[in-house]
Design a protein around this motif. Sequence first.
Motif, PDB file in Angstrom:
ATOM      1  N   GLN A 178       0.833  -1.199   0.000  1.00  0.00           N
ATOM      2  CA  GLN A 178       0.000   0.000   0.000  1.00  0.00           C
ATOM      3  C   GLN A 178       0.874   1.258   0.000  1.00  0.00           C
ATOM      4  OE1 GLN A 178      -2.895   0.038   3.163  1.00  0.00           O
ATOM      5  NE2 GLN A 178      -3.158   2.244   2.880  1.00  0.00           N
ATOM      6  N   ASP A 204       0.860   4.028  -2.869  1.00  0.00           N
ATOM      7  CA  ASP A 204       0.624   5.435  -2.497  1.00  0.00           C
ATOM      8  C   ASP A 204       1.745   6.321  -3.030  1.00  0.00           C
ATOM      9  OD1 ASP A 204      -1.687   4.879  -1.272  1.00  0.00           O
ATOM     10  OD2 ASP A 204      -0.921   4.940   0.777  1.00  0.00           O
ATOM     11  N   ARG A 215       1.179  12.245  -9.388  1.00  0.00           N
ATOM     12  CA  ARG A 215       0.429  13.484  -9.180  1.00  0.00           C
ATOM     13  C   ARG A 215       1.363  14.685  -9.164  1.00  0.00           C
ATOM     14  NH1 ARG A 215      -3.690  10.838  -6.292  1.00  0.00           N
ATOM     15  NH2 ARG A 215      -5.522  11.092  -7.598  1.00  0.00           N
ATOM     16  N   ASN A 221      -6.637  27.152   3.451  1.00  0.00           N
ATOM     17  CA  ASN A 221      -7.657  27.353   4.467  1.00  0.00           C
ATOM     18  C   ASN A 221      -6.987  27.692   5.784  1.00  0.00           C
ATOM     19  OD1 ASN A 221     -10.510  27.016   3.993  1.00  0.00           O
ATOM     20  ND2 ASN A 221      -9.909  25.074   3.046  1.00  0.00           N
ATOM     21  N   GLU A 254      -5.829  26.989   9.251  1.00  0.00           N
ATOM     22  CA  GLU A 254      -5.607  25.707   9.922  1.00  0.00           C
ATOM     23  C   GLU A 254      -4.778  25.896  11.182  1.00  0.00           C
ATOM     24  OE1 GLU A 254      -7.077  23.124   8.786  1.00  0.00           O
ATOM     25  OE2 GLU A 254      -7.332  23.449   6.629  1.00  0.00           O
ATOM     26  N   GLU A 255      -4.977  24.967  12.121  1.00  0.00           N
ATOM     27  CA  GLU A 255      -4.086  24.879  13.268  1.00  0.00           C
ATOM     28  C   GLU A 255      -3.024  23.855  12.913  1.00  0.00           C
ATOM     29  OE1 GLU A 255      -5.665  24.821  17.390  1.00  0.00           O
ATOM     30  OE2 GLU A 255      -7.558  24.533  16.383  1.00  0.00           O
ATOM     31  N   ASP A 288      -3.518  20.214  13.925  1.00  0.00           N
ATOM     32  CA  ASP A 288      -4.333  19.337  13.082  1.00  0.00           C
ATOM     33  C   ASP A 288      -3.516  18.752  11.946  1.00  0.00           C
ATOM     34  OD1 ASP A 288      -6.622  19.726  14.550  1.00  0.00           O
ATOM     35  OD2 ASP A 288      -7.277  21.459  13.372  1.00  0.00           O
ATOM     36  N   ARG A 312      -1.271  16.094  13.340  1.00  0.00           N
ATOM     37  CA  ARG A 312      -2.042  14.898  13.667  1.00  0.00           C
ATOM     38  C   ARG A 312      -2.364  14.110  12.386  1.00  0.00           C
ATOM     39  NH1 ARG A 312      -6.717  13.388  13.223  1.00  0.00           N
ATOM     40  NH2 ARG A 312      -7.336  11.533  14.353  1.00  0.00           N
ATOM     41  N   ALA A 313      -2.757  14.834  11.337  1.00  0.00           N
ATOM     42  CA  ALA A 313      -3.072  14.161  10.072  1.00  0.00           C
ATOM     43  C   ALA A 313      -1.824  13.496   9.496  1.00  0.00           C
ATOM     44  CB  ALA A 313      -3.647  15.170   9.076  1.00  0.00           C
ATOM     45  N   SER A 336      -3.716  22.040   4.298  1.00  0.00           N
ATOM     46  CA  SER A 336      -3.317  21.086   5.331  1.00  0.00           C
ATOM     47  C   SER A 336      -3.083  19.695   4.752  1.00  0.00           C
ATOM     48  CB  SER A 336      -4.380  21.028   6.423  1.00  0.00           C
ATOM     49  OG  SER A 336      -5.578  20.537   5.910  1.00  0.00           O
ATOM     50  N   ARG A 337      -3.804  19.371   3.690  1.00  0.00           N
ATOM     51  CA  ARG A 337      -3.687  18.020   3.136  1.00  0.00           C
ATOM     52  C   ARG A 337      -2.313  17.825   2.494  1.00  0.00           C
ATOM     53  NH1 ARG A 337      -5.875  15.306  -0.954  1.00  0.00           N
ATOM     54  NH2 ARG A 337      -6.240  17.222  -2.114  1.00  0.00           N
ATOM     55  N   GLN A 380       0.742  15.519   4.020  1.00  0.00           N
ATOM     56  CA  GLN A 380       1.313  14.436   3.211  1.00  0.00           C
ATOM     57  C   GLN A 380       2.839  14.576   3.127  1.00  0.00           C
ATOM     58  OE1 GLN A 380      -0.386  11.753   1.645  1.00  0.00           O
ATOM     59  NE2 GLN A 380       1.761  11.157   1.642  1.00  0.00           N
ATOM     60  N   ARG A 386     -12.187  28.060  13.083  1.00  0.00           N
ATOM     61  CA  ARG A 386     -10.959  27.474  13.631  1.00  0.00           C
ATOM     62  C   ARG A 386     -10.644  28.040  15.017  1.00  0.00           C
ATOM     63  NH1 ARG A 386     -11.924  26.157   8.904  1.00  0.00           N
ATOM     64  NH2 ARG A 386     -10.581  24.741   7.728  1.00  0.00           N
ATOM     65  N   PRO A 434      -8.586  16.799   7.385  1.00  0.00           N
ATOM     66  CA  PRO A 434      -8.145  17.839   6.457  1.00  0.00           C
ATOM     67  C   PRO A 434      -9.057  17.973   5.240  1.00  0.00           C
ATOM     68  CG  PRO A 434      -6.270  16.560   7.189  1.00  0.00           C
ATOM     69  CD  PRO A 434      -7.490  15.893   7.753  1.00  0.00           C
TER      70      PRO A 434
END
Lengths: 366, 221
Positions: free
Chosen positions: A193, A197, A204, A215, A217-218, A221, A224-225, A254-255, A259, B191, B212
């Motif tokens: 996997q 990925d 990509r 956006n 964001e903190e 977060d 954590r992600a 954040s995404r 990553q 937020r 997210p």
Amino acid sequence: MEPDAATRKESDSLALVAQYSGALAVVFSVATACRAILPQTGYLFSALMFLMAIVLAGTRWHRGPVILMAILSALTWNFVFLQPQFTFLIHNPGDLAVFALFFIVALSMGHLTSNLRQREDALERHHRERESLLAERHRANLLAESERLHRTLLDSVSHELKTPITIIRTALDGLASPNPYTAEITTATRRLQHIVDNFLGMTRVEADALRPNLNWEELHDVIRAATSPLEEEFRSRPLLISGLDSLPLLKLDSRLLAQALSNILHNAASYSPQGSSVEISASFLANSLEISVRDHGKGIPDGAENAVFDKFYRGPDVHAGGTGLGLAIARGLVRSMRGDISARNHPDGGACFTIRLPAQAAPLSP
Amino acid sequence: MNKVVIIDDEPQVRRLLSMVLKSRNYEVHEAEDGPSGLQHIAFLRPDAVLLDLGLPAMDGLSVLKRLREWSEVPVLILSVRDEEALKVEALEAGADDYVTKPFGTAELLARLAVIQRRCFTRQHPEITAGNLTLNLLHHEASLAGDRLKLTPTEFSLLHTLAEHAGRIVTFGQIIRRVWPAQLSDQSEALRVHISHLRRKLGTTGPQIINEPAIGYRLIDS
């Protein structure tokens, strides 16, 4: 006005001046030539010669020079060829009628032919504009189509690869019995996997298909992600996080950042011994966010500080199972957000990776 | 026995999910495409639906929209990664939650259980999530018996999340609930208030988890 349009206008007015002088020259030459052969041809021949010159000029020149030519021709014909010569007087009523007719025919000829030519020009211009517009649209369509195709390909490949992995994972969960073989398949599936990925991530990044979506964001977060998919890796390596509490809300994707960070953390876990800690620290200064990840492994080979971000780069004493893509993807992701990433060895040992990212801080901060 | 309809075009995925669910005493019905899935739902009146977003012909989102015209059945979306925009669209079109392929069985079963526990009804004046209790009548919140001091906005935010405890709520859904009259972008305010709320809930209370690009989820610690 654009420089292109300015030069075009200038060359247009130059052409007009040339046409006016041309009109004078043609009238003069026709008059001279006809004057030379007047005894053999008679004065009506010269009138027809003038008319022919006007018609010819009308097919190529603008209206102004052609009308000027028509008037000049009529006057010249009267002055040079009609009795009494070298005066504008006409005694013979027949000649007067011919002169009047000549004048009218010359003017209408000039007018008609230049009208015709203008219409032709307009038609051609319209045609050219239409063609360039069509070509433009065709190019835009092609571009959109190729982008769509690329995305569809990515989506379908990712779907095709992930479905069998889902099936294996679900089936393994269903087995549930504590069997050493099952544990091996589980580990291999995780690895598979990870590879899938990474390949999709690299595709990509290379397809330039990343559109950062900013956006508020903190950073909590985001981290954590980034860490939650790595539970397995950090079960035996303490993760020490510092500097987050003093950070404002930040405008970022954040995404993508999670990553990138996740890939760096995965790399840190892969190249550091079990039980050693991995430290994440963050700071924000002058609209720039800096996140550092430090491990306690062997560090980066001398001179490879940049090469580690190259696609398929593998260190000299590599562990098994890596694709050599994780850091390359991390760099691609960070660059897509207009930031950059660097690596160095920490003076006290271990590697230290630093992400620097331009980011806006929120005026209302928690 | 709870009835579940699985709509997925992959026969193997359907077979496996159906094995897993049957072992947990679900009555399972399978459909390979949108139209037959909708028919199953209409005839069987299931307690939950598992819907793959990547269906051929009629895609999952269209199936969901069609379904929501006449049914409130809880829907769990099955999707692949990197489809955040599509997930948000599905959640806002009425899906109850999602799992991302490849998912673990435990995660799937947990989500499925949560979405079947429907929203607390409006008539009920009290909402509980773990050791958190919200009294809607008096606008009071308490954590393990101790009263929490919340501003009206924080209360409304916590109410929205607690009402859907365990389920994802998109940023858009929260903002529309908490700031219904505001036309300007409230994402920054959201937020900030979440950050305050987290501080007040501490580490003993339910946690507000950020997903997210999608939204927040309140989970029992």
